[in-house]
Design a protein around this motif. Structure first.
Motif, PDB file in Angstrom:
ATOM      1  N   MET A 247       1.172  -1.060   0.237  1.00 62.24           N
ATOM      2  CA  MET A 247      -0.003   0.141  -0.017  1.00 62.24           C
ATOM      3  C   MET A 247       0.817   0.892   0.033  1.00 62.24           C
ATOM      4  O   MET A 247       2.049   1.036   0.676  1.00 62.24           O
ATOM      5  N   ASN A 248       0.353   2.079  -0.822  1.00 56.01           N
ATOM      6  CA  ASN A 248       1.000   3.362  -0.685  1.00 56.01           C
ATOM      7  C   ASN A 248       1.009   4.470   0.579  1.00 56.01           C
ATOM      8  O   ASN A 248       0.706   4.328   1.195  1.00 56.01           O
ATOM      9  N   PRO A 249       1.449   5.469   1.016  1.00 58.93           N
ATOM     10  CA  PRO A 249       1.344   5.763   2.450  1.00 58.93           C
ATOM     11  C   PRO A 249       0.380   6.763   2.438  1.00 58.93           C
ATOM     12  O   PRO A 249      -0.550   6.640   2.944  1.00 58.93           O
ATOM     13  N   SER A 250      -0.447   7.308   1.293  1.00 59.17           N
ATOM     14  CA  SER A 250      -2.419   7.886   1.577  1.00 59.17           C
ATOM     15  C   SER A 250      -2.878   6.833   2.033  1.00 59.17           C
ATOM     16  O   SER A 250      -3.469   7.265   2.863  1.00 59.17           O
ATOM     17  N   LEU A 251      -3.373   5.830   1.426  1.00 61.68           N
ATOM     18  CA  LEU A 251      -4.318   4.470   1.949  1.00 61.68           C
ATOM     19  C   LEU A 251      -3.532   4.028   3.148  1.00 61.68           C
ATOM     20  O   LEU A 251      -4.086   4.176   3.699  1.00 61.68           O
ATOM     21  N   SER A 252      -2.056   4.053   2.907  1.00 60.27           N
ATOM     22  CA  SER A 252      -1.345   3.821   4.885  1.00 60.27           C
ATOM     23  C   SER A 252      -2.246   4.113   5.753  1.00 60.27           C
ATOM     24  O   SER A 252      -2.662   4.231   6.851  1.00 60.27           O
ATOM     25  N   GLU A 253      -2.074   5.751   5.891  1.00 57.79           N
ATOM     26  CA  GLU A 253      -2.275   6.885   6.467  1.00 57.79           C
ATOM     27  C   GLU A 253      -3.841   6.776   6.586  1.00 57.79           C
ATOM     28  O   GLU A 253      -4.216   6.996   7.427  1.00 57.79           O
TER      29      GLU A 253
END
Length: 441
Positions: A247-253
């Motif tokens: 998962m990319n950072p935006s989705l992880s956040e």
């Protein structure tokens, strides 16, 4: 008026209570119809298809509407067939672990029914509460657990299909060990309803897993090479994750409240096997990375949130910008390059990009949210990136006005003539879901 004429003719063989006379309101995603019919039987589906074929009328088909923004460049057809009433279990043989169901049943409804028998369909579609099994099969839908589950093509063992001329055919069967003849199921699965209307679906089942956990390994952007090396090493071992999703950072956040690249590794099996694989990953994970483990209920809650975090074609546009969903196919480890490109585009455009991809199967899904021009530019840039990786981009969700500006399926494949030939043979009058599939079929 043409609509009045169609309405009068439909009433001659269709119960009036199952016809929406005023049609449907104009929808921002299109793929509607001037008149909506709600069949209760296979015979009614066949009747309306035969009528449309003989009178040169066009037909769209809708289930839960979650994929309404996927394909097609027309606001509506003459007739919209809604599967809202065409649902329910046709046959369930628990001992054989097979199920036959009508296509209008939502995925969650089916799974809830099977829970009593300690069984399930091994698929993980997005928006499971709204998505119907017919729509899932028509789009060959799958999620991160495709690595362990496969796609709809792997779960379906038989179909009943109503052709545009009203004839009903069967492909496959109702038993798992059915090897007679060609596997015709695969012709219709993923064809977006352009070859026939699915009236029955037979599926193979699996037992509900005894144990489940989810390992989340956090990586910074400058340590993604570690993530790649780790994934390659993991896939070459005896462990069998059902998901290996980055998962990319935006989705992880959004899902985990931490802005980092996160590798989600899912295991489902008996408790001893899950624990063994968990310990295996603990020992194998790269040094300097953070590991979080979600057990059973926590893991299920995470996946529930994950599957709901996509645009829904059955919901109205809220006016806060454009939403688009892209499916990107590459060689599995090139998923990392796709997600890195998403970060670069997010920095250069005024967009929120939430992306994830399977390091075991090579399919990425990217959700774009922002202004129209930025969304269109991002789609173009991601197509260029995928082409460099010998991959492709399919736009799975986009408002109708923008689908007219973007070729949803991308360039026509070399085998387009085969698709055209099959369509011409099965639906020569182009009655069904016109323009919904590859190359405007």
């Amino acid at each position: 008026m043409i609509t009045t004429g169609i309405l009068t003719e439909l009433k001659s063989f269709f119960p009036e209570a199952q016809i929406l006379e005023e049609g449907i309101e104009a929808n921002a995603f299109g793929n509607g119809g001037s008149i909506t019919v709600f069949p209760n039987t296979e015979e009614e589906i066949a009747s309306v298809l035969k009528y449309a074929n003989e009178t040169n009328k066009t037909i769209n088909v809708i289930g839960g509407g979650t994929k309404r923004g996927f394909g097609g460049t027309a606001e509506g057809a003459d007739i919209l067939i809604s599967m809202a009433n065409y649902k329910g279990i046709v046959e369930h043989v628990p001992g054989d672990m097979t199920l036959t169901v009508k296509p209008g049943s939502s995925f969650k409804e089916i799974q809830d029914y099977l829970q009593e028998f300690n069984q399930r369909i091994a698929l993980d579609p997005f928006l499971p509460g709204n998505a119907t099994i017919g729509g899932i099969v028509a789009a060959n839908e799958s999620g991160p657990k495709r690595l362990g589950y496969g796609s709809a093509r792997d779960a379906v063992i038989g179909l009943r299909i109503v052709y545009p001329d009203g004839k009903v055919i069967r492909s496959g069967g109702k038993v798992v060990k059915n090897v007679a003849g060609y596997d015709m199921n695969k012709l219709y699965i993923g064809a977006m309803g352009t070859l026939g209307v699915i009236s029955e679906i037979s599926l193979k089942l699996r037992p509900v897993t005894k144990d489940e956990n989810l390992l989340l390994i956090k990586f910074t952007e400058d340590s993604l090479e570690k993530a790649k090396a780790f994934a390659v090493q993991l896939l070459d071992t005896v462990v069998e994750p059902v998901a290996l999703e980055l998962m990319n950072p935006s989705l992880s956040e959004k899902l985990l409240n931490e802005r980092v690249f996160t590798l989600a590794i899912g295991f489902e099996d008996v408790e001893s096997s899950v624990k063994y694989q968990e310990e295996f990953v603990r020992k194998l994970r790269p040094p300097g990375t953070k590991l979080v483990i979600l057990q059973q209920q926590e893991a299920r809650l995470f996946w529930n949130d994950f599957y709901e975090n996509v645009p829904n074609g059955s919901a109205p546009i809220d006016g806060n910008g454009i939403e688009a969903t892209l499916k990107i196919g590459t060689v599995n480890m090139d998923v990392i390059e796709v997600l890195k490109e998403c970060e670069s585009i997010q920095d250069s455009h005024n967009l929120l990009i939430e992306g994830h991809g399977g390091l075991g199967h090579g399919l990425s899904q990217v959700v774009l949210r922002g202004a129209e021009s930025d969304v269109l530019s991002a789609i173009s840039l991601l197509r260029e990136k995928a082409a460099l990786q010998s991959g492709y981009v399919v736009v799975k969700h986009l408002p109708l006005a923008l689908r007219k500006k973007v070729d949803v399926w991308g360039e026509k494949p070399a085998y387009q003539f085969l698709l055209e030939g099959i369509k011409a043979k099965v639906d020569p009058n182009r009655v069904l879901n016109p323009g919904r599939f590859v190359g405007g079929i």
